[in-house]
Scaffold this motif. Sequence first.
Motif, PDB file in Angstrom:
ATOM      1  N   UNK A  17     -18.638  62.008  83.800  1.00 39.90           N
ATOM      2  CA  UNK A  17     -18.313  61.718  85.106  1.00 39.90           C
ATOM      3  C   UNK A  17     -16.734  62.588  85.297  1.00 39.90           C
ATOM      4  N   UNK A  18     -16.766  63.177  86.136  1.00 38.03           N
ATOM      5  CA  UNK A  18     -15.527  63.941  86.439  1.00 38.03           C
ATOM      6  C   UNK A  18     -14.503  62.716  86.882  1.00 38.03           C
ATOM      7  N   UNK A  19     -13.256  62.888  86.091  1.00 37.07           N
ATOM      8  CA  UNK A  19     -12.342  61.747  86.164  1.00 37.07           C
ATOM      9  C   UNK A  19     -11.142  62.751  86.706  1.00 37.07           C
ATOM     10  N   UNK A  20     -11.292  63.641  86.961  1.00 44.72           N
ATOM     11  CA  UNK A  20      -9.765  64.861  87.171  1.00 44.72           C
ATOM     12  C   UNK A  20      -9.071  64.320  88.290  1.00 44.72           C
ATOM     13  N   UNK A  21      -9.606  63.280  89.259  1.00 54.81           N
ATOM     14  CA  UNK A  21      -8.703  62.914  90.222  1.00 54.81           C
ATOM     15  C   UNK A  21      -7.952  61.921  89.699  1.00 54.81           C
ATOM     16  N   UNK A  22      -8.033  61.475  88.382  1.00 57.51           N
ATOM     17  CA  UNK A  22      -6.735  60.606  87.913  1.00 57.51           C
ATOM     18  C   UNK A  22      -5.819  61.593  86.904  1.00 57.51           C
TER      19      UNK A  22
END
Lengths: 113, 431
Positions: free
Chosen positions: B382-387
Motif C-alpha cells: 500500500x502506498x503511504x506516501x501521503x503520510x
Amino acid sequence: MLTEQQGCAVLKRVFQSRGFQVQENVPFKEDDVSFQADGWDPQSRVGYEYMTHQADDFDDLDPREIGRLGEWADAGRLYFFVIDDTNIETVEDLEWAANRFLDEVVRRKGARP
Amino acid sequence: MTREYTARDVVRAAAQQNAQVDQELQRMAAAEKTHQESVTALRGELDAAWRHLSELMVPGLDPAALDGAAHALGLPTIRTDVVANAMNAERAELQAAVARIDADPLFQQRDRKATELRLKLEEHREYIAPLRDAVGALESENGFKELVATGYGTPAYKNGWWNLSYYRHWKRADEIVETEGPRFQATDFAALLRRYREDRANYDSLRKQEADLMAVQKRITDLVNARQQADAALAALPQKHLGLVRARVREHLQPLDETERFKLCPTPDLQLASKRISGVDAKTRYLEGVHQEMVVKPRAAMEQMRAKNLRDMQKLVLPKNQGRRFSDEDYQRRFRDRSQNWNKRWDRYDGTYRQIVVYNDYHRWNPIGDFLWWDYMTDGHLDGNFIPEVNHWHSHHPGWSHHHDIHSHHDDAISAVASDRTAASDFRDAS
C-alpha cells in the motif's frame, strides 16, 4: 393596608363618636412644636396625626417634636394620637387602637370631653 | 447538436448530488467515531505495553533488580538505597501515625465511648424535641419576634401609649398569649416571655451539648478511619514504591527514540516489549495519517460541494435566472456520478485501516533504526506516501524494495545491535 385618607376618615369617625369636635388639617403651634394637624379638637386639646412618608409627615413633624408631644401627653397638657405605624391592615384594627387611646385619655383627664 | 441544460435541470441535479453527499457525510461521521474508538483503544494498548516493559525491567524491589536497572539505565534515583530510604521514611511516618492513634485514650476506649455517646445523644434528643416544638411554634407566630425585639412586656419597652404601634403590639401580644399561653402555662405576655426565654436558653444549651457530643463521635470515626488508612498504606507500601520506580523508568525511557531504547533492552523479552511499544506507537500515527487523508480531507471537499449546491439551488429558482442555460460540458463536469470514486476511496480506507489495526508482528521491528513500520504493516503493498513520515523515509531510500531487501536488512540489523549491546551491559547480570 389603609391609606392615609382612609385612616384619617376612620379616626375622625371614632373621635367624633366619642364626643370630640375634630377639625381637620389645622395648623398647630405650641412652644417649639408646629405642624399641620390631621385632626385637632382645640377645646378638649385632643387630636391625631397620621404619619406617612407619602405626605412628607416625617419631615413636617420631626422626632424631637414627636417626643415633645409624648411628654405633653404624659403630663396631661394635650393628647395627640400619633399614627407612627403605617402597616395598618384593617379598619377594625385602627378603630380598636383609637378607642383604647381615647379610653386612656379619658382616664387621665378624669372626665369626658 | 450539443445538449443544453436549463436552470431547473441544474437545481434538480444539485439536489440529487446533495442527497448522495449527505449519505457520504454520514458515512464519514461513522468512520470518525470508529476511528476515535480505535485511537482510544491503541492509547490503552500503548500504556499497557509501557507498563509491561517497566515491569520486565524492574520485576521487584530486590536489590539485584533495582541496582541492576539503575546501573543499566543510568538512573540513580531507582537504586536500592534511594528507594529503601524513601520507603523507610514513609513507613516511619505511617508507623508514627499509627502509634499516635493507638495512644489516644479516645481511640483506646472507642467502643465504650461510642455506646456512651449514642445513649447520651438519644437522651438529649428526647429533651430537645418538645423544647424545639414549643420554641419553634412561638417563634413562628406572626409578630412575636418583633415583640421580643422591642422588649414588649418588659421595662425595656419604650413605645409611648400615644403611639399606634403601642396598641398594635398590645393586640398582637394578647392574641399570641391566647394561642400559645396554655402551652407555656402563661396568662400574660410577660410570663409567656419569661417561660419562652427559659425554654430557649435550655434548648440552646442542649443543642450545644448535642453538637459537642457529635463532635466527639466524629473524632472517634476519624481516628478509626485514619488507623485503617494507615494500616492499608503500610500494607501497600512496597507495591506503591515499586509502582513509583516503574513510573520513573518509563519517564526515563519515554523521551528516547526507539533505537536508543532498544539498546537498553538486552534480553529477548525486553526487546519484544520495546518493539511492541514502537509498533503500537507507529500504528497510532499511521491510522491518524490514513484517516486524515481519506476521511478528513475529502470531508472538507464534500462540505464545499454541498454548500455550493445549496447556494445554486436557492439562486437558480429566482425568476431572473430561470432562462439561464448550461453547457453539457459544464453540467457533466459538475454532476457526473462520483459514487464509484467514493466507493474506491472507502475500499482503500477500509483495507488499509484494517491491515494496520490487525498487525501484531511486533517482533519484526528492525533495531538499527533504518526501518519503516508502514512497509511491514502493509507488506509493502500500500502506498503511504501521503503520510509525511512514510514519504520522508522513502525519499531517503530510493530504490528500496520491501520484499527484496527486508530479510537481508533484518539480519544486518540484528548483527548491528549485537555489537552495540557490548556498550550497554546486561543489567540483570550487572547486579
